[in-house]
Scaffold this motif. Sequence first.
Motif, PDB file in Angstrom:
ATOM      1  N   PHE A  92       0.829  -1.204   0.000  1.00  0.00           N
ATOM      2  CA  PHE A  92       0.000   0.000   0.000  1.00  0.00           C
ATOM      3  C   PHE A  92       0.865   1.256   0.000  1.00  0.00           C
ATOM      4  O   PHE A  92       1.924   1.306   0.621  1.00  0.00           O
ATOM      5  N   SER A  93       0.353   2.282  -0.673  1.00  0.00           N
ATOM      6  CA  SER A  93       1.053   3.568  -0.703  1.00  0.00           C
ATOM      7  C   SER A  93       0.964   4.227   0.668  1.00  0.00           C
ATOM      8  O   SER A  93       0.148   3.839   1.511  1.00  0.00           O
ATOM      9  N   GLN A  94       1.793   5.237   0.867  1.00  0.00           N
ATOM     10  CA  GLN A  94       1.747   5.987   2.126  1.00  0.00           C
ATOM     11  C   GLN A  94       0.393   6.665   2.301  1.00  0.00           C
ATOM     12  O   GLN A  94      -0.114   6.774   3.413  1.00  0.00           O
ATOM     13  N   TYR A  95      -0.189   7.118   1.191  1.00  0.00           N
ATOM     14  CA  TYR A  95      -1.500   7.749   1.253  1.00  0.00           C
ATOM     15  C   TYR A  95      -2.544   6.747   1.751  1.00  0.00           C
ATOM     16  O   TYR A  95      -3.344   7.069   2.637  1.00  0.00           O
ATOM     17  N   THR A  96      -2.533   5.545   1.194  1.00  0.00           N
ATOM     18  CA  THR A  96      -3.493   4.514   1.611  1.00  0.00           C
ATOM     19  C   THR A  96      -3.290   4.173   3.077  1.00  0.00           C
ATOM     20  O   THR A  96      -4.272   4.040   3.834  1.00  0.00           O
ATOM     21  N   LYS A  97      -2.049   4.053   3.505  1.00  0.00           N
ATOM     22  CA  LYS A  97      -1.790   3.750   4.918  1.00  0.00           C
ATOM     23  C   LYS A  97      -2.272   4.876   5.830  1.00  0.00           C
ATOM     24  O   LYS A  97      -2.809   4.622   6.908  1.00  0.00           O
ATOM     25  N   ALA A  98      -2.109   6.120   5.381  1.00  0.00           N
ATOM     26  CA  ALA A  98      -2.602   7.251   6.181  1.00  0.00           C
ATOM     27  C   ALA A  98      -4.129   7.197   6.281  1.00  0.00           C
ATOM     28  O   ALA A  98      -4.694   7.437   7.353  1.00  0.00           O
ATOM     29  N   CYS A  99      -4.778   6.862   5.187  1.00  0.00           N
ATOM     30  CA  CYS A  99      -6.242   6.720   5.210  1.00  0.00           C
ATOM     31  C   CYS A  99      -6.654   5.578   6.135  1.00  0.00           C
ATOM     32  O   CYS A  99      -7.626   5.707   6.900  1.00  0.00           O
ATOM     33  N   ASP A 149     -10.384  11.032  -2.202  1.00  0.00           N
ATOM     34  CA  ASP A 149      -9.781  12.361  -2.291  1.00  0.00           C
ATOM     35  C   ASP A 149      -8.552  12.392  -3.197  1.00  0.00           C
ATOM     36  O   ASP A 149      -8.167  13.449  -3.675  1.00  0.00           O
ATOM     37  N   LYS A 150      -7.933  11.251  -3.402  1.00  0.00           N
ATOM     38  CA  LYS A 150      -6.759  11.191  -4.271  1.00  0.00           C
ATOM     39  C   LYS A 150      -7.097  10.312  -5.471  1.00  0.00           C
ATOM     40  O   LYS A 150      -7.486   9.156  -5.313  1.00  0.00           O
ATOM     41  N   LYS A 151      -6.952  10.877  -6.640  1.00  0.00           N
ATOM     42  CA  LYS A 151      -7.290  10.169  -7.875  1.00  0.00           C
ATOM     43  C   LYS A 151      -6.484   8.869  -7.980  1.00  0.00           C
ATOM     44  O   LYS A 151      -5.281   8.853  -7.734  1.00  0.00           O
TER      45      LYS A 151
END
Length: 182
Positions: A92-99, A149-151
Motif C-alpha cells: 500500500f502507498s503511504q496515502y493509503t496507509k494514512a487513510c 480524495d486522491k485520484k
Amino acid sequence: MRFTLSLVLFLLFLFQCSSNDSNLIPQSCKEASNHDPNLSYDFCVSSLEANISKNNPPTKLEDLVGISIQITKTNGTNIIANILKLLNNQTFSQYTKACLKDCFDLYKGSISTLNDAMVAFKSKDFGTANIKLSAALDTSVTCEDQFKDKKGEVSPLTKENKVYFQLNVISLAFIQMFNQHT
C-alpha cells in the motif's frame, strides 16, 4: 374430553406465540426497509438471523434494537482488526496507509459511540441514541470518502464500510420504529 380440548387450545396458543416470535425479524425488517431506502430487507434478515441465539431468540422490537447495536459493535471491532492487518501490507502507498490509520481511529471511536447509543437507548433517551447511531454511521462514509480524495486510490475497506453502514441503518431504523410504537 375436557383435558384434550384444553391441551389442544394450549398447544395452539404455544404455536401462535412461537410463530409470532419467529416472524419478529422478517416483520421488523420489512417495516424498517419500507421506511428507509438505505436498508435492504434481505441484508437485515440475514444479518439478524445469523447472529441471534437460537436458545434465546428476541421476542420484541426492543430486543432487536439491542441485538442490532451489538452486531454493529462486533462488526466494527472486526474491521479494526482487519485494518491493523492491512497496515502491515507493504504494497500500500503511504496515502493509503494514512487513510487506513484515519479509518482505524474512526472505527475505534465509533465503538465508544455505539456503547453510548446502547446506554441512551436503555435509559429511554431515544434522541441521544439516534444521534449516537447517526455518528457511528458516518464512520463508514467518512472512511470510504477519504480514499476518493486522491485520484486513482482504491479503498481496501469498501465492502466492510458498506456492511457497517447497513448495520447502523438497521439499528437506526429499529430505534425509530421502537420510539414510534411506545
